[in-house]
Design an enzyme around this catalytic site. Structure first.
Site, short mmCIF file in Angstrom:
data_model
loop_
_atom_site.label_atom_id
_atom_site.label_comp_id
_atom_site.label_asym_id
_atom_site.label_seq_id
_atom_site.Cartn_x
_atom_site.Cartn_y
_atom_site.Cartn_z
N GLY A 34 0.83 -1.20 0.00
CA GLY A 34 0.00 0.00 0.00
C GLY A 34 0.86 1.24 0.00
N PHE A 35 0.88 1.94 1.12
CA PHE A 35 1.65 3.18 1.30
C PHE A 35 1.22 4.23 0.28
CE2 PHE A 35 4.31 -0.27 2.88
CZ PHE A 35 4.58 0.18 4.17
N HIS A 36 -0.10 4.46 0.19
CA HIS A 36 -0.60 5.48 -0.70
C HIS A 36 -2.04 5.86 -0.36
CE1 HIS A 36 -1.89 1.73 -2.77
NE2 HIS A 36 -2.94 2.45 -3.11
N ALA A 37 -2.50 6.93 -0.98
CA ALA A 37 -3.89 7.36 -0.97
C ALA A 37 -4.25 7.63 -2.43
CB ALA A 37 -4.07 8.61 -0.11
#
Length: 140
Positions: free
Chosen positions: A50-53
């Site tokens: 992930g590590f996102h928006a």
């Protein structure tokens, strides 16, 4: 524009001695049109994803096998959610910075997305995320 908060939904379960079934339909159980489906599996021990928006994309995360944890940060609240049941759905809003971790070896994480893949929709830098979404008031 305000911060929209993620939510947990429970899918209905139909079943008997033969097994169980849960239904997923666009704009019914899932509160958006489903335009893309993908799943994460075979994740090695200790790996996080992930590590996102996003700018636009809403997502529904369902652990159809095994379990994992999801860290959420929308600048107003930070929390960890455990996905450990195939009828539990985590609805992520675009303003949810998310990180998935603690995958069990048998984990299959199904993701239903409201948009087709577009690399420009991703916010992969946390500082940029804060610039886009920080200081927005919670929607009522």
């Amino acid at each position: 524009m305000g911060i929209i908060t993620s939510s947990i939904l429970e899918l209905g379960v139909l079943g008997d001695e033969r097994g169980f079934l849960s239904v997923i339909e666009s704009n019914n159980q899932i509160p958006f049109d489903i335009k893309r489906v993908f799943y994460i599996y075979g994740t090695k021990e200790g790996v996080s994803r992930g590590f996102h928006a996003h700018h636009k994309t809403r997502q529904a995360l369902i652990c159809v096998a095994g379990s994992c944890k999801v860290y959420l940060d929308n600048t107003v609240r930070k929390e960890d959610v455990i996905l450990d049941s195939p009828n539990k759905v985590l609805i992520l809003e675009p303003n949810d910075w998310h990180e998935m971790y603690d995958f069990t070896p048998d984990c299959v994480l199904l993701v239903l997305a409201s948009e087709l893949y577009d690399s420009n929709d991703y916010i992969r830098d946390y500082q940029e995320f804060l610039e886009v979404y920080d200081n927005l008031e919670q929607e009522v």
